[in-house]
Write an enzyme that holds these catalytic residues in place. Structure first.
Site, mmCIF file in Angstrom:
data_model
loop_
_atom_site.group_PDB
_atom_site.id
_atom_site.type_symbol
_atom_site.label_atom_id
_atom_site.label_comp_id
_atom_site.label_asym_id
_atom_site.label_seq_id
_atom_site.Cartn_x
_atom_site.Cartn_y
_atom_site.Cartn_z
ATOM 1 N N ASN A 1 3.952 -6.230 -2.377
ATOM 2 C CA ASN A 1 5.235 -6.258 -1.685
ATOM 3 C C ASN A 1 5.601 -7.644 -1.188
ATOM 4 O O ASN A 1 6.778 -7.960 -1.011
ATOM 5 C CB ASN A 1 5.218 -5.288 -0.503
ATOM 6 C CG ASN A 1 5.119 -3.836 -0.923
ATOM 7 O OD1 ASN A 1 5.388 -3.478 -2.070
ATOM 8 N ND2 ASN A 1 4.720 -2.983 0.012
ATOM 9 N N THR B 1 7.612 -0.142 -2.880
ATOM 10 C CA THR B 1 6.537 -0.063 -3.880
ATOM 11 C C THR B 1 7.067 -0.112 -5.307
ATOM 12 O O THR B 1 6.501 -0.819 -6.157
ATOM 13 C CB THR B 1 5.702 1.205 -3.669
ATOM 14 O OG1 THR B 1 5.163 1.203 -2.348
ATOM 15 C CG2 THR B 1 4.559 1.277 -4.676
ATOM 16 N N HIS C 1 5.882 -1.650 5.362
ATOM 17 C CA HIS C 1 6.603 -2.201 4.209
ATOM 18 C C HIS C 1 6.740 -3.717 4.322
ATOM 19 O O HIS C 1 7.816 -4.266 4.139
ATOM 20 C CB HIS C 1 7.997 -1.571 4.104
ATOM 21 C CG HIS C 1 7.984 -0.107 3.833
ATOM 22 N ND1 HIS C 1 9.101 0.696 3.984
ATOM 23 C CD2 HIS C 1 6.991 0.723 3.430
ATOM 24 C CE1 HIS C 1 8.794 1.945 3.683
ATOM 25 N NE2 HIS C 1 7.522 1.990 3.350
#
Length: 515
Positions: free
Chosen positions: A473, A485, A439
């Protein structure tokens, strides 16, 4: 839709075929249907339709081939490790991803040992978990007054729902036990609940996971002015007179290079390769690559205790089919985001005399929000190149005292939650190597003013370079613990609407002149 003929010029070039690049293509197809759009993806097409999630591939062998094909240049498949590798200190990538060969950690820094990427049509959305929670509290981007509407549009494009696992026999039990341990004092929106997922059930009951194919939708696939060309490496964005005017792209199948002129260029690679392309194009604002952040991930496992016998109609296979996917939202008082789902996909015995109820072992994961620092960054130089011959990402990353404090709190909290739902399989949680969350954010962050702390404006247009936008991101400017997302797709919607409005206005102006 999947082409090999390179256009000479288009209205919009999109670099990257992940969810945010797909969102640009979708919004442009809906709002500027007369615009020509070319999307270039460095990896191959691994699914039908292009961009579909590999979990939707029924044949295990075909699925495995799709994953290996997504693992970038060089030796594929050799670095894949199972989830338990973290305990043994093994540096391994998940199926469908590949690691940096070097430059992932430097002396005196923590680094990101397992920072990973995917190269395939659909990007990481061909391999992700589909979790799409909305950001909360400090995760939210407060300078965007339309954030909630954008998030709702992102949910539409991704096909987000909360009912995919309503039939899971243990889901309600897991949430009930978690709620008893967590919900007191929380608002309704931040209590334990079903995880919003980019997934749906077909009429035959089969689960279908969203990938970029869902974001593109039928309207983009039917758009004759949209083309998707895979195995195409964009080596630079062409800048003339300070404005983006197109790209240079190499056909990896033939080795030929092409120049494609464009009115607008959208770089939607990922949080490592979007700044890579800007740097290679000599677009180097001060904040480029900076404020890089990952979500430290703590995991734990427990066996659900006192479970009722399964009915004859209970699911027999499939990850999370028994216990579903539950969500513990981030709050300021609990600065991590929780995701709880089934760990085992088939019955496994804990001991010879202690058979396990199928699906009763759940995995708990807490994702921690990072303390943002400008010096946490992905950097590039002229000496090091990656497997594609592009400037290689070099990651500088350090945990702060606050980060260590939050992670220790997460380790204590996850044990408490594991004990609330069942019997822990181990007394100690596992802290996964940095980069495990996949992430990565902040490297092309959005801002309100061009003050050196951001790369793009609130419409995702790069400061000082008209015609050039970024997506993914990396654009998210806040420290988040939730899966990013949905937020990045929401930001892409805003950027795509801006470009579509300009194109539509110019078409109206041209029509009025001709009259």
């Amino acid at each position: 839709m999947n082409a090999r003929r390179y256009p000479h010029s288009v209205d919009v070039v999109i670099v990257g075929s992940g969810p945010t690049g797909a969102a640009y293509a979708r919004i442009l197809s809906e709002r500027a249907p007369d615009a020509t759009v070319a999307m270039f993806e460095v990896g191959p097409t691994v699914s039908d339709p292009p961009g579909a999630h590999v979990k939707n591939i029924a044949d295990p062998a075909e699925r495995a081939r799709a994953q290996v094909a997504s693992e970038g240049p060089g030796e594929r498949g050799a670095k894949v490790a199972n989830p338990g590798a973290a305990k043994a200190g093994v540096r391994g990538a998940r199926p469908g991803t590949f690691l940096l060969e070097d430059g992932y950690a430097f002396d005196g820094e923590d680094g990101m040992p397992v920072a990973a990427m995917s190269s395939n049509v659909g990007g990481m959305s061909a391999h992700w978990t589909g979790a799409c929670p909305r950001p909360n509290d400090s995760e939210r981007i407060t300078f965007l007054p339309d954030l909630d509407e954008l998030l709702a549009e992102g949910e539409r494009l991704l096909g987000v729902r909360t009912d995919a696992f309503d039939a899971a026999p243990f889901g309600a039990i897991v949430r009930e036990r978690l709620s008893a341990a967590i919900d007191e004092g929380r608002t309704e929106a931040t209590r334990v609940q079903r995880m919003p997922l980019a997934a749906h059930r077909r009429d035959d009951g089969r689960l279908v996971w969203s990938g970029s194919d869902v974001v593109l939708g039928d309207v983009t696939r039917a758009n004759p002015l949209f083309s998707l060309i895979d195995r195409s490496l964009v080596t630079s964005v062409r800048i003339e007179g300070g404005r983006a005017v197109g790209v240079v792209v190499r056909d990896l199948a033939s080795g030929d290079e092409h120049e494609v002129a464009a009115r607008f260029v959208v770089v939607a690679a990922d949080a490592l390769r979007t700044p890579q392309l800007l740097w290679a194009s000599n677009v180097r604002p001060h904040a480029l690559g900076r404020y890089l952040n990952d979500q430290a991930q703590i995991v734990f496992a427990a066996r659900l205790r006192d479970m009722p016998p399964l009915g004859a109609d209970a699911p027999a296979t499939g990850l999370a089919e028994y216990s579903g996917v539950s969500w513990v939202p981030f709050t300021e008082g609990m600065p991590f985001h929780g995701q709880i789902m089934q760990l085992d996909a088939s019955p496994i015995p804990l001991a010879e005399d202690d058979p396990v109820v199928p699906g009763s072992i759940v995995g708990l994961g807490l994702f921690c929000a990072k303390d943002l620092q400008a010096d946490d960054r992905v950097a590039f130089d002229d000496e090091h190149v990656d497997g594609y011959g592009m400037p290689a990402p070099r990651i500088h990353y350090t945990l702060t005292a606050r980060d260590h404090e939050v992670m220790e709190r997460a380790r204590q909290e996850i044990v408490r939650l594991g004990e609330a739902v069942g019997d822990p399989l181990d007394s100690r949680p596992v802290t996964l190597p940095l980069g495990s969350s996949l992430h990565y954010q902040g490297s092309t962050r959005m801002g309100v003013v061009d003050d050196g702390t951001s790369v793009c404006d609130t419409d995702s247009q790069v400061w000082g370079v008209p015609g050039l936008s970024v997506a993914g991101n990396g654009v998210i400017p806040t420290s988040t613990a939730c899966n990013p997302t949905l937020t990045s797709v929401a930001l892409a919607v805003r950027g795509a609407r801006k470009i579509a409005a300009v194109l539509a206005r110019e078409q109206v102006d041209a029509a009025s002149v001709s009259v």
